[in-house]
Design a protein around this motif. Structure first.
Motif, short mmCIF file in Angstrom:
data_model
loop_
_atom_site.label_atom_id
_atom_site.label_comp_id
_atom_site.label_asym_id
_atom_site.label_seq_id
_atom_site.Cartn_x
_atom_site.Cartn_y
_atom_site.Cartn_z
N LEU A 85 4.22 10.51 -7.38
CA LEU A 85 5.55 10.03 -7.57
C LEU A 85 4.83 10.68 -9.60
N SER A 86 4.49 9.83 -9.90
CA SER A 86 3.29 9.85 -10.87
C SER A 86 2.78 11.31 -11.00
N ASP A 87 2.78 11.75 -10.28
CA ASP A 87 1.47 13.16 -10.48
C ASP A 87 2.60 14.77 -9.94
N GLU A 88 3.79 13.96 -9.30
CA GLU A 88 4.83 15.07 -9.99
C GLU A 88 5.35 15.10 -10.74
N ASN A 89 5.73 13.63 -11.73
CA ASN A 89 6.19 13.53 -13.05
C ASN A 89 5.73 14.51 -13.89
N THR A 90 4.37 14.22 -13.71
CA THR A 90 2.92 14.67 -14.70
C THR A 90 3.16 16.39 -14.08
N ARG A 91 3.60 16.97 -13.59
CA ARG A 91 3.89 18.98 -13.27
C ARG A 91 4.72 18.85 -13.43
N LEU A 92 6.18 17.68 -13.14
CA LEU A 92 7.18 18.14 -13.33
C LEU A 92 7.13 19.00 -15.29
N LYS A 93 6.61 17.87 -16.10
CA LYS A 93 6.71 17.43 -17.80
C LYS A 93 6.08 18.14 -17.93
N ARG A 94 5.45 19.18 -17.32
CA ARG A 94 3.91 20.61 -17.68
C ARG A 94 4.66 22.23 -17.69
N ALA A 95 5.58 21.99 -16.08
CA ALA A 95 6.58 22.57 -16.00
C ALA A 95 7.57 23.19 -17.06
N LEU A 96 8.28 22.07 -17.31
CA LEU A 96 9.13 22.14 -18.27
C LEU A 96 8.68 22.36 -19.64
N ARG A 97 7.76 22.04 -19.81
CA ARG A 97 6.68 22.43 -21.49
C ARG A 97 6.46 24.05 -21.37
N ASP A 98 5.59 23.86 -20.62
CA ASP A 98 5.35 25.94 -19.98
C ASP A 98 6.89 26.38 -20.92
N TRP A 99 7.72 26.15 -19.83
CA TRP A 99 9.53 26.81 -19.83
C TRP A 99 9.78 26.75 -20.91
N ALA A 117 1.02 -1.34 -0.12
CA ALA A 117 0.20 -0.14 -0.12
C ALA A 117 0.52 0.74 0.09
N ALA A 118 1.38 1.59 1.07
CA ALA A 118 2.71 2.21 0.97
C ALA A 118 3.96 2.85 -0.79
N LEU A 119 4.21 1.95 -0.94
CA LEU A 119 4.67 1.90 -2.22
C LEU A 119 3.48 2.12 -3.38
N ARG A 120 2.33 1.65 -2.95
CA ARG A 120 1.53 2.51 -4.23
C ARG A 120 0.98 3.44 -4.54
N GLN A 121 1.26 4.37 -3.08
CA GLN A 121 1.29 5.70 -2.36
C GLN A 121 1.96 6.22 -3.29
N ASP A 122 3.27 5.75 -2.73
CA ASP A 122 4.82 6.88 -3.68
C ASP A 122 4.64 6.50 -5.03
N VAL A 123 4.21 5.48 -6.08
CA VAL A 123 4.02 5.46 -6.99
C VAL A 123 2.91 6.76 -7.57
#
Length: 83
Positions: free
Chosen positions: A59-73, A50-56
């Motif tokens: 991290l998936s949400d953070e990855n999406t956010r970072l990709k969006r921020a990079l694309r905007d930049w 359960a903890a690993l699923r929460q981490d995944v």
């Protein structure tokens, strides 16, 4: 590893430990494994999964956010270079 001491919460669960886990047999002429040890082990595995699923998911949400921020930049940088 006997008597569930490894899985008492002090050591992180690794796939190798799961594969190699041995449960003590039930005594008094009965056959099988100690049900309490098995339940404890399964509970520990489920908590870690359960903890690993929460981490995944996090991290998936953070990855999406970072990709969006990079694309905007990158878009902003491209607009600045264009005369």
């Amino acid at each position: 590893m006997q008597n569930g001491t490894v899985y008492g919460g002090t050591q992180q669960l690794h796939p190798r430990l799961v594969r190699e886990r041995n449960f003590s047999t039930v005594g008094l002429g009965r056959r099988g494994l100690n049900p309490q040890e098995v339940r404890h082990f399964l509970h520990r595995v489920s908590l870690e999964l359960a903890a690993l699923r929460q981490d995944v998911a996090r991290l998936s949400d953070e990855n999406t956010r970072l990709k969006r921020a990079l694309r905007d930049w990158q878009s902003a940088q491209a607009r600045r270079r264009t005369p």
